[in-house]
Design a protein around this motif. Sequence first.
Motif, PDB file in Angstrom:
ATOM      1  N   GLY A 286       0.737  -1.153  -0.065  1.00 22.32           N
ATOM      2  CA  GLY A 286       0.057  -0.150   0.100  1.00 22.32           C
ATOM      3  C   GLY A 286       0.689   1.281   0.042  1.00 22.32           C
ATOM      4  N   MET A 287       2.020   1.189   0.723  1.00 17.13           N
ATOM      5  CA  MET A 287       2.945   2.359   0.602  1.00 17.13           C
ATOM      6  C   MET A 287       3.371   2.652  -0.412  1.00 17.13           C
ATOM      7  SD  MET A 287       5.123   1.878   4.306  1.00 17.13           S
ATOM      8  CE  MET A 287       4.874   2.748   5.826  1.00 17.13           C
ATOM      9  N   GLY A 288       3.896   1.724  -1.072  1.00 18.47           N
ATOM     10  CA  GLY A 288       4.364   1.743  -2.552  1.00 18.47           C
ATOM     11  C   GLY A 288       3.606   2.316  -3.521  1.00 18.47           C
ATOM     12  N   VAL A 289       2.110   1.787  -3.671  1.00 21.01           N
ATOM     13  CA  VAL A 289       1.291   2.257  -4.719  1.00 21.01           C
ATOM     14  C   VAL A 289       1.038   3.726  -4.067  1.00 21.01           C
ATOM     15  CG1 VAL A 289      -1.241   2.087  -5.421  1.00 21.01           C
ATOM     16  CG2 VAL A 289       0.292   0.020  -4.963  1.00 21.01           C
ATOM     17  N   ALA A 290       0.576   4.117  -2.935  1.00 25.35           N
ATOM     18  CA  ALA A 290       0.499   5.316  -2.517  1.00 25.35           C
ATOM     19  C   ALA A 290       1.378   6.444  -2.709  1.00 25.35           C
ATOM     20  CB  ALA A 290      -0.185   5.444  -1.332  1.00 25.35           C
ATOM     21  N   PHE A 291       2.919   6.039  -2.534  1.00 27.62           N
ATOM     22  CA  PHE A 291       3.711   7.140  -2.642  1.00 27.62           C
ATOM     23  C   PHE A 291       3.943   7.230  -3.885  1.00 27.62           C
ATOM     24  CE2 PHE A 291       5.707   5.577   1.772  1.00 27.62           C
ATOM     25  CZ  PHE A 291       4.479   5.907   2.360  1.00 27.62           C
ATOM     26  N   LEU A 292       4.101   6.420  -5.014  1.00 27.85           N
ATOM     27  CA  LEU A 292       4.130   6.489  -6.305  1.00 27.85           C
ATOM     28  C   LEU A 292       2.934   7.527  -7.009  1.00 27.85           C
ATOM     29  CD1 LEU A 292       5.455   3.114  -7.650  1.00 27.85           C
ATOM     30  CD2 LEU A 292       6.867   5.142  -7.220  1.00 27.85           C
ATOM     31  N   LEU A 293       1.751   7.332  -6.447  1.00 28.19           N
ATOM     32  CA  LEU A 293       0.686   8.324  -7.188  1.00 28.19           C
ATOM     33  C   LEU A 293       0.989   9.668  -6.355  1.00 28.19           C
ATOM     34  CD1 LEU A 293      -2.209   5.827  -6.115  1.00 28.19           C
ATOM     35  CD2 LEU A 293      -1.512   6.736  -8.558  1.00 28.19           C
ATOM     36  N   GLN A 294       1.548   9.877  -5.334  1.00 27.37           N
ATOM     37  CA  GLN A 294       1.700  10.921  -4.649  1.00 27.37           C
ATOM     38  C   GLN A 294       2.808  11.664  -5.653  1.00 27.37           C
ATOM     39  OE1 GLN A 294       2.500  14.368  -1.828  1.00 27.37           O
ATOM     40  NE2 GLN A 294       1.014  13.196  -2.603  1.00 27.37           N
ATOM     41  N   ALA A 295       3.796  11.266  -6.205  1.00 27.25           N
ATOM     42  CA  ALA A 295       4.946  11.678  -7.016  1.00 27.25           C
ATOM     43  C   ALA A 295       4.058  12.165  -8.134  1.00 27.25           C
ATOM     44  CB  ALA A 295       5.699  10.750  -7.484  1.00 27.25           C
ATOM     45  N   VAL A 296       3.011  11.541  -8.850  1.00 26.14           N
ATOM     46  CA  VAL A 296       2.457  11.834 -10.090  1.00 26.14           C
ATOM     47  C   VAL A 296       1.405  13.271  -9.916  1.00 26.14           C
ATOM     48  CG1 VAL A 296       0.755  11.291 -11.863  1.00 26.14           C
ATOM     49  CG2 VAL A 296       2.414   9.414 -11.048  1.00 26.14           C
ATOM     50  N   CYS A 297       0.781  13.037  -8.734  1.00 29.61           N
ATOM     51  CA  CYS A 297      -0.112  14.303  -8.232  1.00 29.61           C
ATOM     52  C   CYS A 297       0.814  15.342  -8.011  1.00 29.61           C
ATOM     53  CB  CYS A 297      -0.914  13.893  -6.927  1.00 29.61           C
ATOM     54  SG  CYS A 297      -1.924  12.633  -7.461  1.00 29.61           S
ATOM     55  N   LEU A 298       1.913  15.387  -7.351  1.00 29.31           N
ATOM     56  CA  LEU A 298       2.666  16.613  -7.103  1.00 29.31           C
ATOM     57  C   LEU A 298       3.237  17.351  -8.731  1.00 29.31           C
ATOM     58  CD1 LEU A 298       4.798  15.315  -4.249  1.00 29.31           C
ATOM     59  CD2 LEU A 298       3.410  17.318  -4.344  1.00 29.31           C
ATOM     60  N   VAL A 299       3.382  16.248  -9.568  1.00 26.30           N
ATOM     61  CA  VAL A 299       3.949  16.954 -10.678  1.00 26.30           C
ATOM     62  C   VAL A 299       2.763  17.624 -11.577  1.00 26.30           C
ATOM     63  CG1 VAL A 299       4.491  16.195 -13.277  1.00 26.30           C
ATOM     64  CG2 VAL A 299       5.647  15.172 -11.079  1.00 26.30           C
TER      65      VAL A 299
END
Length: 421
Positions: A286-299
Motif C-alpha cells: 500500500g505504501m509503494g502504490v500510494a507514494f508513487l501516486l503522490q509523485a504523479v499528483c505533485l507533478v
Amino acid sequence: MRVNNCWFQLGASLIAMIMIANLQYAWTLFVGPLQEANAWKLADVQWAFSLFILLQTWVQPLDGWLIDRMGPRALLTVAGVLCGIGWTAMGRATSLPQLYFFYAIAGIGAAFVYSGSVGSALKWFPTRRGMAAGIIAAGFGGGTALFIPLISYLIRTQTYRGAFLVTGILQGAVIAIVSQFLRHPGKDFVPARATSTASVARARRNTESFTTPEMLRTSHFYMLYLMFVTMATGGLLATAQNGPIVKAWGFPASTLVMVAFLSPLANGASRIFWGWATDRTGRELGMGVAFLLQAVCLVLVPTVGRTSPTLFLVTMVLVFFTWGEVFSLFPSTNGDYFGSPHATSNYGMLYSAKGVSAIIGGGIAAWLFQQFGSWSALFYGSAAMALISGVMAFVLRGMPLPAKSPALVREPVAVRAQQGV
C-alpha cells in the motif's frame, strides 16, 4: 466501565486530535494577514511553521516515553493548556521571536496530544492498527475542515487576532476535558479479533516487542525514517505554502478558502482509506502504490493545476489524498514491526522525521522561492522525493521482519551464567 471500551477510547482520542488540527492545517490562512499587519517577509513567517513542526515532532520521543509509563490523562491535560495558551497568544505577537515562541509552545502541546492519541490507537487495536491509526490521523488531517468557515469569518470580521483568540480558547478547553477520559488498556484487556483472515495474512506483524533502543539497532527503522522524510515533504510544502502559491499564481482569494476546506477532507479520507486497505493488502504494498501516486499528483500541480483555479483545486485535493496516508501507514507499520508495549515512544522517534520534512517544506521552500521565484521547481523536487520513498517501500516489502540482535538475546543468559544462576 464504558470508559475502558476500545471504541470509546478511540472516539475520545479522535476528538483531541481534531482540536489540534488547526495548529498545522489552518496556518496557511494566517500567513498573509500576519505578513500584511507586521510587514514581515514570507520566509521569516514560515520559519514559525517549521519551528512548530519541529517541536510537535521532536518532543514526541520524550513525551511518548512518559505516556507509555504514566498514561495519557495528566500529560494531555497539560497539553490542552499549552495548545490554548500558545495558539491564543500568537494573535498578540508583535515580533517574530514572540511568534516563534508562542507557536513553539503550541507545538509542544500538540506533540503530547498527537503521540498520546496515536499510541492509544495502536494499543487498543493491535489487530487493526491501520484502521485505528487512520481514524485518529484523519482527525488531525481533516479536522480543520470543521473550523475553516469559522476561521475565515473571524479573520474577515475580527482580524486574525480574533481568530487566534476564539479558536485557541475552544481547542485548549476541549482537549483538557477529553483527556480526563483517556486510559491505557488494562492487564485484562482482550483485543478484538481482526475483521477477516485476509487482514491477518496480509499485514505482517512481528511476534517480538522492541524497546526504543532495540528498535534503533535495526535497519528497518532507518529505512522507515528516510521514507518518512522524503514522502512527507511534498504535503508539508502544500500545507504551509498554499496561501503564497495562490497569490503568486494570480488566483482569487476564494481559491485559497476552497483549498483550505477541501484539502483537509481529502487528507482525512486518505488516512482512513489507506489504513483500512493496507490491513488487507499488506502495509508495504500500500505504501509503494500510494507514494508513487503522490509523485504523479505533485507533478500535476505545476503542469495542470497552474492553468486555472478549478484545476489547481482538483490537483491539490489529489495531492492530499495521496499524501495523508503517511500518518496512518507509518505508525501502523511501526507497530507491526516493533510491537505494542512501547508503541507510543517508538512511533514518537519515527515521527520526528516529520520535523526534518517541515524544515524543507516550510522555511527552506519559502527561502528558495524568494531567491528564485519558482514554486514549480519545488513541486518537481518533492515529486522526486516521493518517488524515492515509493521505491524504498517495495524494497522493504522484500525484507524479513526486524529481529533483535543475537548479542542482545544471548547477553542475559551469559550474565546469569557468570552469576551462577
